[in-house]
Enzyme design. Structure first.
Site, PDB file in Angstrom:
ATOM      1  N   ASP A  42      58.217 -24.086  72.336  1.00 38.29           N
ATOM      2  CA  ASP A  42      56.856 -23.999  71.798  1.00 38.29           C
ATOM      3  C   ASP A  42      56.826 -23.766  70.290  1.00 38.29           C
ATOM      4  OD1 ASP A  42      56.085 -24.263  74.407  1.00 38.29           O
ATOM      5  OD2 ASP A  42      55.089 -22.330  74.575  1.00 38.29           O
ATOM      6  N   CYS A  79      56.932 -28.192  78.402  1.00 40.42           N
ATOM      7  CA  CYS A  79      58.321 -27.764  78.546  1.00 40.42           C
ATOM      8  C   CYS A  79      59.145 -28.500  79.592  1.00 40.42           C
ATOM      9  CB  CYS A  79      58.374 -26.265  78.791  1.00 40.42           C
ATOM     10  SG  CYS A  79      57.114 -25.652  79.907  1.00 40.42           S
ATOM     11  N   HIS A 138      64.180 -24.330  84.034  1.00 42.09           N
ATOM     12  CA  HIS A 138      62.823 -24.844  84.286  1.00 42.09           C
ATOM     13  C   HIS A 138      62.779 -26.266  84.838  1.00 42.09           C
ATOM     14  CE1 HIS A 138      58.342 -24.711  82.900  1.00 42.09           C
ATOM     15  NE2 HIS A 138      58.507 -24.256  84.135  1.00 42.09           N
ATOM     16  N   LYS A 380      50.462 -28.090  72.001  1.00 41.37           N
ATOM     17  CA  LYS A 380      51.204 -28.249  73.248  1.00 41.37           C
ATOM     18  C   LYS A 380      50.281 -28.732  74.373  1.00 41.37           C
ATOM     19  CE  LYS A 380      53.457 -25.188  76.662  1.00 41.37           C
ATOM     20  NZ  LYS A 380      53.945 -23.808  76.879  1.00 41.37           N
TER      21      LYS A 380
END
Length: 542
Positions: A42, A79, A138, A380
């Site tokens: 980020d 992400c 993730h 984002k």
């Protein structure tokens, strides 16, 4: 006779010595480079000193001065899809991660990396590398999809999207979070009073490299979670930025824009994008200004600390004699954070204590993200440039020119083919008996070596119904649920302030056809309200 014998012996000795030297030089020249791939979380387009920031980032500034920056480098907007493309060289849907790590029960949206999409760990292992990872995974919560099961020799980090920097207590409501830390496949319990996650990730990475087999080169994936929320920083790092943001976001984003112009990263005649939905700094009360400046001070401290840790890693490689034979890449996974996480009661489990401390669960939101992304549009999770453009720095052995700034127009799927090109590793056609997906990206090594290189294929994107197509300098954007194509000429208007779609209907038709062909080839579904109901995640408006 004695002199003759000594002379012959000396010639023989010198010949052997020369032969050994030649063999040693030949061995050194054939030595495969180490790879250090660093991804921040980020971080905005202009958050580094070498990209126009006021934040102190000497380690990454030095990396930029010794290496190459690409001014137009793209990731995906958020992400998990970005990490998927980085790890596999595939568009996220092709690898099974079209949304997040949630299983929608259809190919393309399985919530983990499928076996047909090889990871960098798996491919570099086929090339004789030791493979390590520290940080944020993730891309699969179930054990068969963890790092050690996907090609990494060792792992220290966490599996989910966010983690506390000071402890392992749950951050979010709902099912038990997998954000607590792991050593390999085992849960790691913190027993250090001075624990700070960014520091620990670096220490573990250095330990991995120290303990690697001597005969092997290494591939190290450093997936830092800094400066992702929560805003947690050490008091001594926060203290460096006291008063630095008192002028407010309106002035700071202009200052960064001027710095970026001086660096040659943007054109002089571009318009800085202004989000009209955000409050002017002067409209805030004194108390509000104090609260907001603290958030940016903590954010800056996190970036500062991240740079310190990258410096520790690079210094270790330098003092151990490995840096000159190491490829180092730095990028972020997407643009700066857009959500006010601390104000989301359906998500946040705990949020107590001052911003910056272990109990807080705050983000700096769009108000300051507009500074981090200056001068670009949006944040984002958005397909506009502020959501997908990140800093990109590479330093590699044998680099002819230093401190270059290249235009690029490259995408995160291009990193794997570029690294394989540098390391001279062939991408396998099968792996463990499975026919694998061919790489979607293109090596940009020719660009780095000064050739007139341009990407042959367009870049396409979809997430949560938002779509984009890059065709050279032209970019089409379609925001869900409107689904109408906008068109921008990035050479003249990278801040996306002038939609030229009405003047180029043929281009829009071409981009729409390119997108549909790409979507069919990659298992991309047309987003719907039904799909939105399958996830608790809520996307904020652009």
């Amino acid at each position: 006779m004695r002199i003759l014998v000594l002379g012959i012996a000396m010639v023989f000795f010198l010949g052997c010595k020369e032969g050994k030297t030649e063999k040693k030089e030949e061995t050194e020249s054939l030595k495969k480079p180490n790879i250090v791939l660093i991804m921040a979380d980020d971080m905005g387009f202009s958050d580094l000193g070498n990209y126009g920031s006021e934040i102190n980032t000497p380690s990454l500034d030095r990396l930029a001065s010794e290496g190459t920056r690409i001014s137009r480098f793209y990731t995906n907007t958020i992400c998990a899809p970005s990490r998927t493309s980085l790890l596999t060289g595939q568009y996220p849907h092709k690898a099974g991660m079209g949304f997040f790590n949630e299983d929608f029960g259809v190919p393309g949206y399985e919530g983990y990396l499928n076996k047909e999409s090889l990871t960098l760990g798996e491919v570099f292992k086929t090339g004789g590398y030791a493979t390590y990872m520290a940080g944020k995974w993730h891309v699969g919560n179930e054990k068969p999809h963890w790092p050690l099961q996907r090609g990494f020799d060792n792992f220290f980090g966490f599996l989910d999207g966010g983690a506390s920097y000071f402890d392992t207590k749950p951050l979010l409501k709902g099912p038990p979070s997998t954000a607590f830390l792991y050593e390999g496949n085992e849960v790691y319990n913190i027993n250090k009073e001075d624990f700070y996650l960014t520091d620990e990730l670096t220490s573990r990475a250095i330990d991995f490299v120290k303990d690697k087999p001597e005969e092997k080169p290494f591939f190290l994936y450093m997936a830092y979670n800094s400066p992702h929320w929560p805003l947690h920083a050490k008091p001594e790092d926060i203290a460096k930025y006291k008063g630095k943001y008192d002028a407010g976001w309106d002035e700071l984003r202009k200052l960064r824009f001027e710095n970026i112009k001086k660096l040659g990263l943007v054109n002089e005649d571009w318009n800085i994008f202004k989000d009209k939905l955000l409050p002017p700094w002067d409209s805030l009360s004194a108390e509000e200004k104090s609260e907001w400046t603290l958030k940016m001070e903590v954010y800056a401290a996190m970036v500062d600390n991240l740079d310190q840790n990258i410096g520790k890693l690079l210094n270790y490689l330098g003092t151990s004699g490995q840096l000159d034979n190491t490829v180092v890449i730095f990028l972020s996974d997407n643009g700066a954070e857009n959500m006010d996480v601390g104000k989301m009661p359906f998500t946040v489990k705990r949020n107590e204590g001052p911003v910056g401390t272990a109990g807080s669960m705050e983000a700096y939101t769009k108000n300051w993200a507009q500074v981090s992304n200056s001068p670009l549009r949006s944040y984002k999770s958005s397909p506009y440039e502020g959501g997908v453009a990140t800093p990109f720095i590479i330093r590699y052995p044998g680099q002819k020119e230093k401190s270059n700034i290249l235009k690029g127009g490259t995408h995160v799927i291009d990193i794997m083919p570029t690294l394989l090109n540098i390391a001279q590793i062939d991408y396998p056609e099968t792996y463990n008996g499975i026919k694998v997906n061919s790489l979607a990206g293109e090596s940009f090594l020719p660009l780095l070596q000064g050739e007139d290189w341009k990407r042959e294929q367009p870049i396409c994107f979809e997430w949560f119904g938002d779509r984009a197509v890059w065709l050279g300098d032209l970019k089409g954007v379609s925001v869900y649920p409107g689904n109408t194509w906008e068109l921008y000429d990035l050479a003249a208007d990278r801040t996306e302030t002038n939609n030229i779609a009405d003047s180029q209907p043929e281009t829009i038709a071409k981009m729409d056809a390119i997108y549909n062909e790409w979507a069919n080839a990659n298992g991309v579904f047309a987003w719907s309200e039904e799909m939105s109901k399958k996830t608790p995640f809520r996307k904020s408006p652009h």
